[in-house]
Design an enzyme around this catalytic site. Sequence first.
Site, short mmCIF file in Angstrom:
data_model
loop_
_atom_site.label_atom_id
_atom_site.label_comp_id
_atom_site.label_asym_id
_atom_site.label_seq_id
_atom_site.Cartn_x
_atom_site.Cartn_y
_atom_site.Cartn_z
N VAL A 97 37.51 1.96 10.57
CA VAL A 97 37.18 2.25 11.96
C VAL A 97 36.66 0.96 12.59
O VAL A 97 35.89 0.23 11.96
CB VAL A 97 36.11 3.34 12.08
CG1 VAL A 97 35.84 3.68 13.55
CG2 VAL A 97 36.50 4.58 11.29
N CYS A 98 37.10 0.66 13.80
CA CYS A 98 36.57 -0.46 14.57
C CYS A 98 36.70 -1.76 13.76
O CYS A 98 37.77 -2.05 13.23
CB CYS A 98 35.12 -0.14 14.96
SG CYS A 98 34.43 -1.16 16.28
N THR A 99 35.63 -2.54 13.68
CA THR A 99 35.69 -3.82 12.99
C THR A 99 35.77 -3.68 11.48
O THR A 99 35.88 -4.69 10.77
CB THR A 99 34.47 -4.69 13.35
OG1 THR A 99 33.27 -4.00 13.00
CG2 THR A 99 34.45 -4.99 14.84
N THR A 117 41.75 -2.54 15.80
CA THR A 117 40.32 -2.78 15.69
C THR A 117 39.71 -2.65 17.08
O THR A 117 40.41 -2.31 18.05
CB THR A 117 40.04 -4.17 15.08
OG1 THR A 117 38.66 -4.27 14.73
CG2 THR A 117 40.41 -5.29 16.05
#
Length: 218
Positions: A97-99, A117
């Site tokens: 998830v995300c970074t 990202t």
Amino acid sequence: MDIAFVLYPNMTALDLVGPYDVLSPGPDVTSHFVAATLDPVPAGSAMRIVPTTTFDTLDRADVIVVPGGEPYEVLAEGTVAAWLRKVHPTATWTTSVCTGSTLLASAGVLEGKRATTHWALRDLLASLGAEVSTDRVVRDGSVITGAGVSAGIDMALTLAGILWGDVFAQGVQLAIEYDPEPPYDSGSVEKASPEVVDLVRGLVANEFGAGRSEGVKA
């Protein structure tokens, strides 16, 4: 089914909790919160999450979930990437998830793969060898990545549908009443005004440490 939720300092709590609430009710699921030690892990200024196992102890999982957060120091330190290199080859699904996708990339998981990202960290992900997509959820083989923070719920629902079928995934969606009606329409960089984008770029630069990119490559 063993699902490993990776913990590390200064991760984003919703990146972890969103997928956890979607995936943990699945049939025969055993959830593991895995970290370098059993000490509580900070997720923001006040929240602490207690691991249930360590990288040294847990050497396999059916599903791996890597949340995002402040990536630079974790990338430079390398413990998470080392564990991912060990467990990814035998996992059925590896997700982020995300970074968190930058941690997958630093472990070589995203080499030659499409991934997404947080919009403000796309250049960093590209520099680590991934083919960056702007999609909210990206599946490439056995790897599924979600864009920024709230996209972790979408990523987890996508995986729940694959694992247990559409009806189960839709049931989870209803159970958590995931039917967003946000008061603003600025939830993507493409929709937000220049003023809002500049504001968030500044916040991200301060939070992630604009000068830490050298540490990533160390």
